[in-house]
Every structure is written in structure tokens, then in C-alpha cells.
Design an enzyme around this catalytic site. Structure first.
Site, short mmCIF file in Angstrom:
data_model
loop_
_atom_site.label_atom_id
_atom_site.label_comp_id
_atom_site.label_asym_id
_atom_site.label_seq_id
_atom_site.Cartn_x
_atom_site.Cartn_y
_atom_site.Cartn_z
N PRO A 279 0.83 -1.21 0.00
CG PRO A 279 -0.82 -1.59 1.58
CD PRO A 279 0.49 -2.11 1.10
CD GLU A 280 2.64 3.53 -4.45
OE1 GLU A 280 2.62 4.77 -4.63
OE2 GLU A 280 2.98 2.73 -5.35
#
Length: 292
Positions: A2-3
Site C-alpha cells: 500500500p502506498e
């Protein structure tokens, strides 16, 4: 992994349930994730009230009473979900395999009891406890650059960081000491929006006098815009990422270059084809025709 937009989406989803809530009990179903859980973790968190939820780069910050912060990283497959309880039973059906429910927050807010469940099949995520007054000393935060949506990120700042550098632009933007939380997906998208090649030398966007060129000013604006757009879309649901209510993010449907190798470039009037190359062991997607 996840960013930043995915982690911010998680923060926003958890905030209405967790901010101001009392942690009646912290339930641990194992002693470790990627790293061992903090010593006396359940005892230190149980009975405390959650003051607020924050984020630094890709880290979720659960601010507790008495100068204590729970720092959580989702790793490759970590996610939180919220489940209401009625007389000890789940009000909604479980949305994930419960054998991967490793940490469960039993919280109470205005007389309402809920469970906030951390699920992580691969266990690459982790949780640490740290003094809130000393967060700047947390090893992962010590040298982080400014947030991509914060006021500290502007063209003048990037000019100072990129001046004289021969490093490819893609690599420079992924450097977390330059910009915190900016990851592979959104670097590709911001460079495409800015018509800039990921292979271009970073220093070419800065004048000999150290001032940002117009291209760098546009890049700064597009970095901010692509992150804002991704957060508004709930992030990009690649592989394991989901939102706290179990729904998916939708920004992946707006990708212009990422994961679109061989497809027509979406830039009006371009006519080029999206290409994939490898830079520092990571896939880069761009259009050689309109990105220079």
C-alpha cells in the site's frame, strides 16, 4: 505494498470509530508480525483512550493518551476492518479469513462497542509503540522528506534537492528522504502527467542558478494532484488492499500508464504506446513518445 493514498484512506475510514474511543481491550492472537509485537503490548494499550489518528508517509499513527503512539505499517497484505458487536456477536459477516486476524482492538465510543481488526495473511506489517513527543526520533521518520500534499513540498524545495544530480528522475522521486510516502505507482502517474521521462537526469529540471524550471514546477503540481485524486478514489486496490469497510479503491481504473504496457497512450494527440522498463529492480511504465 500500500502506498500513501491507501494508508490515508485507511486512516480516514478508521477515524470516526477510533478517535475519542476507549480501548477496552487489545486482543493479540500471536506474539509477532514482521517483528515481535511490543513488550506488554496489550497491557499498555488496554484502558487508554485514542486521542487521534494520524499518518506519516506510509505509516498509520494511533495517538493514545499519556504521550503514547502506536505506529502501524501495513506491509504487503495488512488491512484493518471495522465490525460492530451486539452482545458479543458479530453484527456483520466477517470479510476476511479470521485465521489472519492478528490484533483486535475492542473499542467503545459513546456507548457503542465495536471491533477494529488487523488482518495480515503474509505478516509483513508491524506495530510499534513510541512516545508521541519523540516521534521525530523514530528511526523510520528521522530523515523522511516532506509529505507530497504538504505545504513544505514546492518547486523551490525540489530544486534544492535535485540540483546537480544525474540520478534518473524516477529514482530521485522514490527517495523517501526527498518526498515521504511517494511510491512506484504514483511516481509513474505523476511523471506521465508532467510529460517527463523517468529516465531523465534529475538535475536537468533545475537552472544553473539553482532555480526550478517550468517543468519542475509542473511536476510538483502533478505530484500533489495525483495523490489527491487517488485519495478521493479510495486508493488503488492492487492485490490485498481494501478499505476499512471491505470495499475496494478505484484509482486503478484511472491509471494512465501504470500496468498498461503495450496499450495506447491516453495523452490527447500523442499516439504513442505505453512501455515498461526496469529501474533499480522495479517496473516503470511510461510513454516514450510524449515523456521526454
Amino acid at each position: 505494498m500500500p502506498e500513501l493514498p491507501e494508508v490515508e484512506t485507511v486512516r480516514r475510514g478508521l477515524a470516526p470509530v477510533m478517535e475519542g474511543a476507549l480501548v477496552n481491550r487489545l486482543e493479540l492472537n500471536r506474539a509477532d508480525l514482521r517483528f515481535p509485537l511490543p513488550e506488554a503490548f496489550a497491557e499498555k494499550v488496554s484502558g487508554r483512550r485514542i486521542v487521534s489518528l494520524g499518518r506519516r508517509a506510509k505509516y498509520l499513527l494511533i495517538e493514545l493518551e499519556d504521550d503514547l503512539t502506536l505506529i502501524s505499517h501495513l506491509g504487503m497484505s495488512g488491512s484493518f476492518r471495522i465490525e460492530e458487536t451486539v452482545q458479543g456477536d458479530f453484527h456483520h459477516a466477517r470479510s476476511k479469513d479470521s485465521k489472519h486476524d492478528h490484533v483486535i482492538f475492542h473499542v467503545e465510543h459513546d456507548g457503542k462497542h465495536q471491533k477494529v481488526i488487523y488482518n495480515d495473511p503474509r505478516r509483513f506489517g508491524f506495530m510499534h509503540l513510541w512516545k508521541r513527543s519523540e516521534l521525530d526520533l523514530y528511526p523510520a521518520f528521522a530523515e523522511l522528506g516532506p509529505e507530497p500534499t504538504g505545504n513544505a513540498l514546492d518547486a523551490d524545495y525540489l530544486a534544492r534537492r535535485l540540483s546537480g544530480k544525474s540520478q534518473p528522475l524516477k529514482g530521485a522521486l522514490l527517495d523517501q528522504t526527498v518526498i515521504a510516502g511517494l511510491g512506484n505507482i504514483y511516481v509513474c502517474e505523476a511523471l506521465w502527467r508532467s510529460h517527463l521521462s523517468p529516465k531523465r537526469q534529475s538535475g536537468t529540471l533545475v537552472t544553473p542558478g539553482g532555480r526550478p524550471k517550468k517543468e519542475l514546477t509542473r511536476l510538483t503540481e502533478e505530484i500533489r494532484a495525483v495523490i489527491v485524486d487517488a485519495i478521493a478514489a479510495g486508493g488503488s486496490s492492487l492485490r490485498d488492499h481494501i478499505q476499512t469497510d471491505g470495499s475496494l479503491g478505484y484509482f486503478q481504473h484511472s491509471f494512465s500508464v501504470y500496468d498498461r504496457e503495450g496499450e495506447a497512450c491516453r495523452m490527447p494527440g500523442c499516439g504513442g504506446t505505453v512501455t515498461r522498463i526496469t529501474q533499480s529492480g522495479r517496473s516503470t511504465f511510461y510513454c516514450p513518445t510524449c515523456q521526454k
